[in-house]
Design a protein around this motif. Structure first.
Motif, PDB file in Angstrom:
ATOM      1  N   ARG A  74       0.820  -1.192  -0.087  1.00 56.50           N
ATOM      2  CA  ARG A  74       0.017   0.029  -0.122  1.00 56.50           C
ATOM      3  C   ARG A  74       0.992   1.142   0.071  1.00 56.50           C
ATOM      4  O   ARG A  74       0.701   2.169  -0.521  1.00 56.50           O
ATOM      5  CB  ARG A  74      -1.043   0.125   1.095  1.00 56.50           C
ATOM      6  N   ARG A 105       0.820   3.795  -3.015  1.00 53.89           N
ATOM      7  CA  ARG A 105       0.583   5.061  -2.774  1.00 53.89           C
ATOM      8  C   ARG A 105       1.564   6.165  -3.311  1.00 53.89           C
ATOM      9  O   ARG A 105       1.307   7.125  -3.881  1.00 53.89           O
ATOM     10  CB  ARG A 105      -0.161   5.152  -1.527  1.00 53.89           C
ATOM     11  N   TYR A 134       2.049   6.674  -6.863  1.00 55.70           N
ATOM     12  CA  TYR A 134       1.041   7.365  -7.747  1.00 55.70           C
ATOM     13  C   TYR A 134       0.978   8.772  -7.325  1.00 55.70           C
ATOM     14  O   TYR A 134       0.416   9.654  -8.157  1.00 55.70           O
ATOM     15  CB  TYR A 134      -0.261   6.523  -7.474  1.00 55.70           C
ATOM     16  N   GLU A 135       1.651   9.026  -6.110  1.00 60.72           N
ATOM     17  CA  GLU A 135       1.649  10.311  -6.021  1.00 60.72           C
ATOM     18  C   GLU A 135       2.566  11.087  -6.974  1.00 60.72           C
ATOM     19  O   GLU A 135       2.260  12.088  -7.344  1.00 60.72           O
ATOM     20  CB  GLU A 135       2.248  10.913  -4.577  1.00 60.72           C
ATOM     21  N   GLU A 152      -8.978   7.711 -15.838  1.00 61.36           N
ATOM     22  CA  GLU A 152      -9.799   8.030 -14.753  1.00 61.36           C
ATOM     23  C   GLU A 152      -9.477   9.322 -13.979  1.00 61.36           C
ATOM     24  O   GLU A 152      -7.992   9.530 -14.113  1.00 61.36           O
ATOM     25  CB  GLU A 152      -9.550   6.848 -13.525  1.00 61.36           C
ATOM     26  N   ASP A 208      -9.758  10.207 -11.106  1.00 59.87           N
ATOM     27  CA  ASP A 208      -9.045   9.600  -9.758  1.00 59.87           C
ATOM     28  C   ASP A 208      -8.080   8.607 -10.029  1.00 59.87           C
ATOM     29  O   ASP A 208      -8.601   7.556 -10.937  1.00 59.87           O
ATOM     30  CB  ASP A 208     -10.165   9.329  -8.694  1.00 59.87           C
ATOM     31  N   GLY A 230      -7.282   6.393  -7.916  1.00 61.68           N
ATOM     32  CA  GLY A 230      -7.496   5.155  -7.091  1.00 61.68           C
ATOM     33  C   GLY A 230      -7.649   3.884  -7.667  1.00 61.68           C
ATOM     34  O   GLY A 230      -6.820   3.078  -7.296  1.00 61.68           O
ATOM     35  N   GLU A 240      -4.410   2.735  -8.950  1.00 61.98           N
ATOM     36  CA  GLU A 240      -3.578   2.306  -7.615  1.00 61.98           C
ATOM     37  C   GLU A 240      -3.931   0.955  -6.998  1.00 61.98           C
ATOM     38  O   GLU A 240      -3.311   0.178  -6.689  1.00 61.98           O
ATOM     39  CB  GLU A 240      -3.783   3.361  -6.687  1.00 61.98           C
ATOM     40  N   ASP A 241      -5.215   0.624  -7.004  1.00 62.32           N
ATOM     41  CA  ASP A 241      -5.685  -0.417  -6.558  1.00 62.32           C
ATOM     42  C   ASP A 241      -5.300  -1.663  -7.468  1.00 62.32           C
ATOM     43  O   ASP A 241      -5.080  -2.840  -6.869  1.00 62.32           O
ATOM     44  CB  ASP A 241      -7.231  -0.575  -6.588  1.00 62.32           C
TER      45      ASP A 241
END
Length: 137
Positions: free
Chosen positions: A28, A32, A35-36, A50, A52, A54, A57-58
């Motif tokens: 995680r 995380r 992707y920042e 997308e 977002d 997210g 990332e998932d």
């Protein structure tokens, strides 16, 4: 007969890489932080349709966790990874490759892994990044 110091076969548990690096919390943090960097990157950000990041990332987190011996959630939800096929619609050139590795390197550095584990992870990611390149330049 075995020697006094022999350990009976089957009594040692094999620890997966996933477990050795700290399991899901480590992945995680890695993804995380990665992707920042992607969110602010002019080369990579346009590759994520997308609004977002997210969902991407998932997907990456689940893929990496499964690859390294964690839960098989990625395949259960998405089938075979087919990484080259999934990246085919995007122009992945040397600049994208380099940007991807730049952000991944920063993310790995923040994990503080043992050197052998860090090297193993990095070597895989370098290989994976190279295999996604599909455009000259």
């Amino acid at each position: 007969m075995g020697g006094v110091n022999e350990i009976p076969q089957g009594t040692l548990e094999q620890q997966t890489f996933f477990e050795a690096v700290g399991g899901e919390p480590t992945f995680r943090r890695l993804v995380r932080r990665f992707y920042e960097g992607v969110a602010e990157d002019p080369i990579l950000r346009p590759m994520y349709p997308e609004e977002d990041l997210g969902p991407a990332e998932d997907r990456l987190r689940l893929f990496l966790m499964q690859y390294w011996g964690g839960p098989r959630t990625y395949s259960e939800n998405r089938g075979h990874p087919r990484l080259r096929m999934r990246h085919a619609p995007f122009r992945v050139d040397q600049a994208a490759h380099d940007a991807w590795l730049l952000h991944m390197r920063a993310a790995i550095d923040e994990l503080g892994l043992e050197p052998d584990l860090e090297r193993q992870l990095w070597d895989y990611l370098v290989y994976a990044a190279a295999s996604m390149v599909n455009t000259a330049g």
